[in-house]
Design an enzyme around this catalytic site. Structure first.
Site, mmCIF file in Angstrom:
data_model
loop_
_atom_site.group_PDB
_atom_site.id
_atom_site.type_symbol
_atom_site.label_atom_id
_atom_site.label_comp_id
_atom_site.label_asym_id
_atom_site.label_seq_id
_atom_site.Cartn_x
_atom_site.Cartn_y
_atom_site.Cartn_z
ATOM 1 N N ASP A 135 0.841 -1.199 0.000
ATOM 2 C CA ASP A 135 0.000 0.000 0.000
ATOM 3 C C ASP A 135 0.877 1.251 0.000
ATOM 4 O O ASP A 135 2.090 1.160 0.197
ATOM 5 C CB ASP A 135 -0.959 0.013 1.202
ATOM 6 C CG ASP A 135 -0.246 -0.321 2.492
ATOM 7 O OD1 ASP A 135 0.905 0.132 2.681
ATOM 8 O OD2 ASP A 135 -0.831 -1.047 3.328
ATOM 9 N N ASP B 293 1.323 5.058 1.576
ATOM 10 C CA ASP B 293 0.910 6.038 2.580
ATOM 11 C C ASP B 293 1.449 7.407 2.177
ATOM 12 O O ASP B 293 2.516 7.519 1.574
ATOM 13 C CB ASP B 293 1.459 5.650 3.953
ATOM 14 C CG ASP B 293 0.950 4.278 4.389
ATOM 15 O OD1 ASP B 293 -0.218 3.981 4.108
ATOM 16 O OD2 ASP B 293 1.726 3.510 4.983
ATOM 17 N N ASP C 179 9.813 4.816 13.203
ATOM 18 C CA ASP C 179 10.555 3.831 13.994
ATOM 19 C C ASP C 179 11.971 3.567 13.482
ATOM 20 O O ASP C 179 12.944 3.711 14.221
ATOM 21 C CB ASP C 179 9.749 2.529 14.141
ATOM 22 C CG ASP C 179 9.055 2.068 12.866
ATOM 23 O OD1 ASP C 179 9.310 2.670 11.810
ATOM 24 O OD2 ASP C 179 8.272 1.098 12.933
HETATM 25 P P1 ATP Z 1 4.089 -2.493 5.648
HETATM 26 O O1 ATP Z 1 3.086 -1.544 5.058
HETATM 27 O O2 ATP Z 1 4.964 -3.167 4.676
HETATM 28 O O3 ATP Z 1 3.455 -3.409 6.586
HETATM 29 P P2 ATP Z 1 5.077 -0.143 6.887
HETATM 30 O O4 ATP Z 1 6.396 0.189 7.461
HETATM 31 O O5 ATP Z 1 4.608 0.672 5.734
HETATM 32 O O6 ATP Z 1 5.110 -1.673 6.537
HETATM 33 P P3 ATP Z 1 2.731 0.792 8.166
HETATM 34 O O7 ATP Z 1 2.012 0.247 9.340
HETATM 35 O O8 ATP Z 1 2.037 0.899 6.859
HETATM 36 O O9 ATP Z 1 4.026 -0.104 8.021
HETATM 37 O O10 ATP Z 1 3.309 2.208 8.612
HETATM 38 C C1 ATP Z 1 3.677 3.224 7.703
HETATM 39 C C2 ATP Z 1 4.843 4.023 8.270
HETATM 40 O O11 ATP Z 1 4.476 4.620 9.515
HETATM 41 C C3 ATP Z 1 6.088 3.204 8.589
HETATM 42 O O12 ATP Z 1 6.916 3.026 7.481
HETATM 43 C C4 ATP Z 1 6.743 4.035 9.666
HETATM 44 O O13 ATP Z 1 7.425 5.128 9.109
HETATM 45 C C5 ATP Z 1 5.561 4.572 10.429
HETATM 46 N N1 ATP Z 1 5.203 3.685 11.551
HETATM 47 C C6 ATP Z 1 4.324 2.674 11.543
HETATM 48 N N2 ATP Z 1 4.218 2.092 12.739
HETATM 49 C C7 ATP Z 1 5.046 2.770 13.535
HETATM 50 C C8 ATP Z 1 5.383 2.676 14.912
HETATM 51 N N3 ATP Z 1 4.848 1.744 15.678
HETATM 52 N N4 ATP Z 1 6.282 3.572 15.416
HETATM 53 C C9 ATP Z 1 6.822 4.513 14.630
HETATM 54 N N5 ATP Z 1 6.556 4.656 13.335
HETATM 55 C C10 ATP Z 1 5.678 3.808 12.781
HETATM 56 MG MG MG Z 2 2.630 0.572 4.749
#
Ligand code: ATP
Ligand code: MG
Length: 459
Positions: free
Chosen positions: A77, A79, A153
């Site tokens: 996805d 963001d 993170d």
């Molecule tokens: P994926 O979508 O592949 O599962 P992602 O890293 O994109 O992994 P998301 O949950 O979509 O995970 O989160 C989007 C972004 O928001 C992350 O890349 C990170 O920058 C931030 N993020 C998400 N969760 C956290 C957290 N618990 N603490 C800090 N930053 C976070």
């Molecule tokens: Mg994501």
């Protein structure tokens, strides 16, 4: 109280100069160095960024999508991060809505896509609402882009891609870390895990998914801080488990969870299951099957996977209750309920998924009946395909004879005439009578199940 409220309201729009300092040095990485091809960004994400930028805001594709594209993976996805407030975003897009309380974001619908748009967050300070373990409870104070980057993170997640000029803004050397295959925490790892213990699970998942090494400073504290996950609401753990199991690297993720001592209490029985030789084989097969389906772009269903993860427990409970007066089928239903109840405290499996799991389990004994109409009726069950895939796994893991699974593989492929020829004769009359009363009971239960949970497309 009123002073506190006024103070909090003022804080939402605090000027950057009043907030704790965070790294303002940012590298602008050109396309030639990050290598992201613009055509791999979803059209909806580009349209959303352009609309925000036209309205005078900053807007970037952020986080996981940028990281995955640099690493050569397909993001699942996209963001968006912006300096527009949720209300401003909401006002710009007709098909959008503000969601979330603890962490407010806007869902923007573009064609068939839903984009998550989040406003740059400010650094935490002493006013940030936390629980007694240091977990951040609310997070809706807007800040500068540099602060937003520092709040993410891992360095590989603090990357901002601007579709208008195809550059990546890199605040924490994330591009170099992806290239050097390192997962590095932004800030002090222990503090960051205390703020949000789910970051430990994210570390394991992202490292497995991208083939990264977790840097020692971020890896060492995980084992000793693992118990903090007990304070996380079950629904959030469940979401994270879904992401982990459907990352395309489920086996690696679970191996690493075990290696880091994080698997206890996630699926309460996971450690037990993994220690049973035949259980491990069954689950490994199921996970390998899910990983393969994800890599092949085929649909997967959480119901199917959780049904496999918990099946050995059901079997054990069923075997235990089968003795005595209990008939096999009601005993199976009791076993199913018991196992699902046990999971419910830590793992908030949604009602819909629970319905799917039960349907797959409940159909299993029916594969043993290869006589008369019952076999033909089973083929017409909406969940036949998922239940049959499940039967195959049971055969491959050695739980049931492969001959039974093979029979069903052929039975569903041939025409009606050949099917009738395949049916086994109904020999024993007395046995038949007893069977039919049993199957009436089970059918009534299955109807109940089918009503409780609308069928989803099969696996
Ligand atoms: P994926 O979508 O592949 O599962 P992602 O890293 O994109 O992994 P998301 O949950 O979509 O995970 O989160 C989007 C972004 O928001 C992350 O890349 C990170 O920058 C931030 N993020 C998400 N969760 C956290 C957290 N618990 N603490 C800090 N930053 C976070
Ligand atoms: Mg994501």
């Amino acid at each position: 109280m009123i002073r506190k409220l006024l103070h909090r309201a003022a804080k939402v729009f605090r000027p950057a100069s009043a907030r704790p300092s965070s790294s303002n040095t940012v590298a602008t990485i050109p396309q030639s160095r990050h290598g992201i091809r613009r055509e791999l960004i979803s059209p909806g994400a580009i349209r959303t960024c352009e609309a925000l930028q036209r309205a005078g805001h900053k807007a970037y594709v952020v986080g996981g999508a940028v990281r995955d594209l640099i690493a050569g993976l397909h993001p699942k996805d996209f963001d968006i991060a912006t300096d527009a407030t949720p209300e401003e975003v909401r006002a710009l897009f007709r098909r959008s809505r503000i969601i979330g309380r603890r962490f407010q974001i806007v869902h923007v619908m573009q064609g068939g896509e839903t984009l998550e748009v989040s406003t740059f967050r400010a650094a935490h300070d002493t006013d940030t609402q936390k629980d007694e373990h240091g977990r951040v409870l609310r997070d809706n104070v807007w800040g500068s882009q540099a602060e937003d980057a520092a709040r993410r993170d891992f360095t590989v997640n603090a990357l901002y891609y601007d579709p208008s000029n195809e550059t990546v803004l890199d605040y924490h050397h994330g591009v170099a870390d992806i290239q050097q295959k390192t997962l590095r925490m932004i800030g002090e790892p222990r503090t960051r895990y205390r703020e949000d213990p789910v970051r430990m699970l994210r570390a394991v998942r992202l490292a497995a998914k991208l083939g990264l090494e977790i840097e020692p400073a971020a890896r060492t504290p995980i084992r000793e801080m693992a118990s903090l996950l007990e304070n996380i609401p079950a629904a959030r753990i469940f979401d994270e488990m879904l992401k982990l199991l459907f990352s395309g690297q489920a086996i690696k993720c679970l191996e690493r969870l075990r290696a880091e001592g994080l698997h206890h209490g996630l699926l309460p029985l996971l450690d037990v299951i993994l220690e049973q030789p035949d259980g491990a084989r069954f689950i490994t097969l199921a996970l390998a099957n899910t990983d393969q389906r994800i890599h092949a772009g085929k649909p997967t269903s959480p119901g199917f996977l959780f049904a496999t993860l918990l099946w050995k427990e059901v079997l054990t409970a069923w075997e235990r209750d089968k003795t005595g007066d209990a008939l096999p089928i009601p005993a199976l239903y009791d076993a199913m309920d018991k196992v699902l109840e046990q999971q419910a405290d830590t793992l908030a499996i949604t009602r819909r998924i629970t319905g799917d799991i039960k349907e797959i389990w409940a159909l299993q004994p029916r594969f043993e009946k290869r006589t008369g109409k019952s076999a033909l009726r089973l083929l017409e069950q909406p969940r036949f395909r998922a239940a049959y895939d499940f039967l195959l796994l049971r055969a491959q893991s050695g739980e049931i004879p492969m001959e039974l699974a093979d029979w069903w593989t052929t039975f569903q492929d041939v025409d009606t005439e050949q099917r009738l020829a395949m049916l086994l004769p109904d020999t024993h009359k007395k046995k038949k009578r007893r069977r039919s009363s049993r199957s009436r009971g089970s059918k009534a239960d299955e109807t109940k199940l089918a009503q409780a949970a609308p069928a989803e497309p099969d696996q």
